[in-house]
Enzyme design. Sequence first.
Site, PDB file in Angstrom:
ATOM      1  N   ARG A 153     -17.598  12.551  -3.675  1.00 46.02           N
ATOM      2  CA  ARG A 153     -18.080  12.023  -2.405  1.00 46.02           C
ATOM      3  C   ARG A 153     -19.000  13.042  -1.744  1.00 46.02           C
ATOM      4  NH1 ARG A 153     -12.486  10.776  -2.533  1.00 46.02           N
ATOM      5  NH2 ARG A 153     -12.034   8.528  -2.525  1.00 46.02           N
ATOM      6  N   LYS A 180     -10.046  12.184   0.027  1.00 48.89           N
ATOM      7  CA  LYS A 180      -9.451  11.506   1.176  1.00 48.89           C
ATOM      8  C   LYS A 180      -7.958  11.774   1.225  1.00 48.89           C
ATOM      9  CE  LYS A 180     -12.622   7.602   1.746  1.00 48.89           C
ATOM     10  NZ  LYS A 180     -12.729   6.120   1.749  1.00 48.89           N
ATOM     11  N   HIS A 245     -23.179   7.547  -1.785  1.00 46.99           N
ATOM     12  CA  HIS A 245     -22.040   6.847  -2.380  1.00 46.99           C
ATOM     13  C   HIS A 245     -22.467   5.952  -3.534  1.00 46.99           C
ATOM     14  CE1 HIS A 245     -17.736   6.690  -1.525  1.00 46.99           C
ATOM     15  NE2 HIS A 245     -17.738   5.448  -1.969  1.00 46.99           N
ATOM     16  N   ARG A 248     -21.773   7.565  -6.729  1.00 46.50           N
ATOM     17  CA  ARG A 248     -20.351   7.455  -7.070  1.00 46.50           C
ATOM     18  C   ARG A 248     -20.077   6.099  -7.714  1.00 46.50           C
ATOM     19  NH1 ARG A 248     -15.178   9.403  -5.698  1.00 46.50           N
ATOM     20  NH2 ARG A 248     -13.660   7.827  -5.026  1.00 46.50           N
ATOM     21  N   HIS A 271      -9.125   7.325  -6.899  1.00 47.46           N
ATOM     22  CA  HIS A 271      -8.718   6.037  -6.340  1.00 47.46           C
ATOM     23  C   HIS A 271      -7.199   5.966  -6.292  1.00 47.46           C
ATOM     24  CE1 HIS A 271     -12.731   4.101  -7.790  1.00 47.46           C
ATOM     25  NE2 HIS A 271     -12.851   4.651  -6.595  1.00 47.46           N
ATOM     26  N   TYR A 280     -15.041  -2.375 -10.401  1.00 44.77           N
ATOM     27  CA  TYR A 280     -16.308  -2.083 -11.061  1.00 44.77           C
ATOM     28  C   TYR A 280     -16.476  -2.889 -12.343  1.00 44.77           C
ATOM     29  CZ  TYR A 280     -16.826   1.770  -7.800  1.00 44.77           C
ATOM     30  OH  TYR A 280     -16.953   2.508  -6.640  1.00 44.77           O
TER      31      TYR A 280
END
Length: 295
Positions: A153, A180, A245, A248, A271, A280
């Site tokens: 990120r 995160k 992003h 990514r 994730h 995806y």
Amino acid sequence: MQATALTGRAPAAFPVPVQAKNDARLIALWLHGKGGLTRKAYARDVAAFLAFAAKPVHAVTLGDVQAWIDALVVSGLKRSSQGVKLAVVKSLLSFAHKLGYCAFNTGAAARAPKGKADLNARILSEAEVFELFAQAKGRDRTLLRFLYATGARCAEASGLTWADFNEDGKGGVTVSVWGKGEKLRHISIPAKIWGEVRALRRDGDGPASPVFRSRQGGPVSRSQIWRIVRTAAAKAGTGRDVSPHWLRHACASHALDRGAPIHVVQSSLGHSSLATTTAYCHARPGVGVGHFLGV
């Protein structure tokens, strides 16, 4: 009546202590333990919502939340961003209910408006990614290639120091990034990318020195990274509003296209849910599965 050793219950006459006497205290409790960037973003979104509702948290109604959602839609904010902001407010309202600050979980029934999934529109082709690389030089080019190769990120790349890289002595290199929720993950990077990154190291740089430096010598900021990506995209003629992003997204999508195991991609990108990674696959159906990172 006294509490027993078996139940540990307090006497009925004792009132439950008040956890928060005002919104400021409630929000402080809710934000406790969250990462610095997360705290700032969450606090900003909640402040915007409460300013819109023009009332304290305990007085917020479902209608207030729905009216705010409608206002976000009218503002033209991307659907994904609408969902993020709604999730933040719902989290606060749920916390307020659990704490006894609110009689009901007002946000439980709130739903973001449905719309056409647009993830596929934000995935660059491999040719487009390499065209971005061709439009940048030096540090900027290395930064773009690093973002694509690792799926890092924007904030993660900005905060990297040389201490975050580890060579195993056998040619392998991993980079440790804080994602995160203050979650640490380790990403293997190609030797070619590591060579380019290592070339940025200056004489006198120590373990705590920033990897991607600004012109002033400090770490490159997130806004600078945005400008680097936007500039390269404009020169490449993508015709789209490309953000960091997107690299990514491309990393995840291309890795799966080339046959990388989905659980490996999930771990590499950090994730928390496999469903996020699986998206995806659905975003680009019909693309053959076939390992990536040959950048």
